[in-house]
Design an enzyme around this catalytic site. Structure first.
Site, PDB file in Angstrom:
ATOM      1  N   SER A 119     -25.770 -77.845  30.780  1.00 34.27           N
ATOM      2  CA  SER A 119     -25.197 -78.162  32.092  1.00 34.27           C
ATOM      3  C   SER A 119     -25.454 -79.615  32.466  1.00 34.27           C
ATOM      4  O   SER A 119     -26.478 -80.207  32.080  1.00 34.27           O
ATOM      5  CB  SER A 119     -25.838 -77.257  33.153  1.00 34.27           C
ATOM      6  OG  SER A 119     -25.511 -77.665  34.459  1.00 34.27           O
ATOM      7  N   TYR A 143     -32.959 -74.387  37.945  1.00 32.84           N
ATOM      8  CA  TYR A 143     -31.847 -74.105  37.029  1.00 32.84           C
ATOM      9  C   TYR A 143     -31.676 -75.249  36.024  1.00 32.84           C
ATOM     10  O   TYR A 143     -31.629 -75.032  34.808  1.00 32.84           O
ATOM     11  CB  TYR A 143     -30.555 -73.887  37.807  1.00 32.84           C
ATOM     12  CG  TYR A 143     -29.337 -73.858  36.921  1.00 32.84           C
ATOM     13  CD1 TYR A 143     -29.164 -72.841  35.983  1.00 32.84           C
ATOM     14  CD2 TYR A 143     -28.363 -74.867  36.990  1.00 32.84           C
ATOM     15  CE1 TYR A 143     -28.052 -72.829  35.140  1.00 32.84           C
ATOM     16  CE2 TYR A 143     -27.266 -74.858  36.168  1.00 32.84           C
ATOM     17  CZ  TYR A 143     -27.116 -73.836  35.239  1.00 32.84           C
ATOM     18  OH  TYR A 143     -26.025 -73.832  34.401  1.00 32.84           O
ATOM     19  N   LYS A 147     -32.373 -75.319  31.802  1.00 30.28           N
ATOM     20  CA  LYS A 147     -31.389 -75.722  30.802  1.00 30.28           C
ATOM     21  C   LYS A 147     -31.945 -76.852  29.928  1.00 30.28           C
ATOM     22  O   LYS A 147     -31.745 -76.865  28.704  1.00 30.28           O
ATOM     23  CB  LYS A 147     -30.093 -76.159  31.479  1.00 30.28           C
ATOM     24  CG  LYS A 147     -29.266 -75.000  32.031  1.00 30.28           C
ATOM     25  CD  LYS A 147     -28.770 -74.100  30.921  1.00 30.28           C
ATOM     26  CE  LYS A 147     -27.791 -73.058  31.430  1.00 30.28           C
ATOM     27  NZ  LYS A 147     -27.279 -72.184  30.354  1.00 30.28           N
TER      28      LYS A 147
END
Length: 332
Positions: A119, A143, A147
């Site tokens: 991402s 988040y 990643k």
């Protein structure tokens, strides 16, 4: 042409299911591995579904061994930024621990090729635009950190055991299958374009626009939107590039062009003839004013160029899901 099977974790989800279709169109058999907590069994149409949690390493090992697959495309993850701030341990468990479990199962089966769904959240708040692969990665939420951790774990693993991997950093996935066979179904829905379309269709209250005072032409955030079918095709390009001997890739997947929230609202009104009601709301912590990809590396390395990612085409494919008829849309 019949090609080898491919394991697709999260294959019942939004991007995963579109990628399974793209794989099947190229002659691969996609084997979806999904626990269906957020995925949808009816989106698995182009190959078998193995319903299991990636934390079940022994069972996952059996599935990979029996499949005969030599490649894993890894989508399965929790992916809500706000939720990751409230429940960080859930994200470290669902994203990082399960990736370790998956790599362990792959190692047991001597599967040494992975394509990882990463991402642009790994970049955090960049100090310059557009964002190239060389941009420093300083994520600002759990988040994004999960990643980035997964990227580092994958690098370390394949550096130790040998193999090939691609880290594909998405910008904003949008749209739906052009044939209408798949759509975007999140619960809760957090993506801007479906929320805006639902507001235009009268299916929800006016869209909340978080911040109208950014240093952008109209004061709202600018993002790089890429059609989900373009993203799916990019995974097939990466798979075939790795199959031809490439060792390691880290690539941004975007268009290089940004759209503001109000530009999307204007496009919805222009294409549907319906008002797109919205209301201003306070900024969200950590939201950068602009996130736009530098797409040159994906073009140069994979020969990948988005074909469906202009806003008219994205809306034309997404709007019917919400009962909206699109008028005068450009055909990609």
């Amino acid at each position: 042409m019949t090609r080898p099977p491919v394991i697709v974790t999260g294959g019942a989800g939004y991007i995963g299911s579109h990628t399974c279709k793209a794989l099947a169109q190229r002659g691969y058999l996609p084997i979806a591995v999904d626990d269906l907590r957020t995925g949808h069994a009816d989106a698995v149409r182009w190959g078998p579904l193995e319903q299991l949690d990636l934390a079940e390493t022994d069972r996952l090992t059996e599935v990979i061994a029996q499949s005969g697959a030599r490649t894993v495309i890894h989508f399965a993850a929790s992916a809500y930024v706000d939720e990751s701030m409230r429940e960080p341990l859930r994200y470290y468990t669902n994203n990082v621990a399960t990736t370790v479990s998956l790599l362990r199962a792959m190692e047991r089966c001597d599967v040494t090729r992975m394509i990882f769904s990463s991402s642009c959240a790994t970049y955090g708040i960049p100090d310059r635009m557009p964002i190239a692969e060389s941009t420093s990665q300083h994520p600002v939420n759990p988040y994004g950190r999960t990643k980035l951790m997964c990227e580092e774990i994958i690098r370390d693993h394949f550096n130790a055991v040998g193999g090939q991997f691609a880290l594909l950093r998405y910008f904003n996935a949008a749209g739906a299958d052009p044939m209408g066979q798949l759509s975007e179904r999140h619960d809760p829905e957090t993506h801007l374009i479906p929320l805006a379309l639902m507001a235009a269709a009268g299916l929800r209250p006016p869209l909340e626009v978080f911040g109208t005072d950014y240093d952008t032409p109209d004061g709202t955030c600018i993002r790089d939107y890429i059609h989900v079918s373009d993203l799916a095709r990019a995974h097939v390009c990466a798979l075939e590039h790795l199959s031809n001997g490439a060792g390691a890739l880290a690539l941004n997947l975007g268009t290089g062009a940004g759209l503001s929230i109000l530009e999307i609202a204007d496009a919805i009104e222009r294409l549907t003839g319906r008002p797109m009601p919205w209301t201003p709301a306070p900024r969200r912590a950590g939201d950068p004013p602009i996130l736009v990809a530098d797409p040159r590396a994906a073009r140069e390395v994979l020969g990948f160029c988005p074909r469906l990612s202009d806003i008219d085409t994205i809306l034309r494919h997404a709007a019917p899901q919400f009962g909206l008829e699109v008028q005068h849309a450009r055909v990609a």
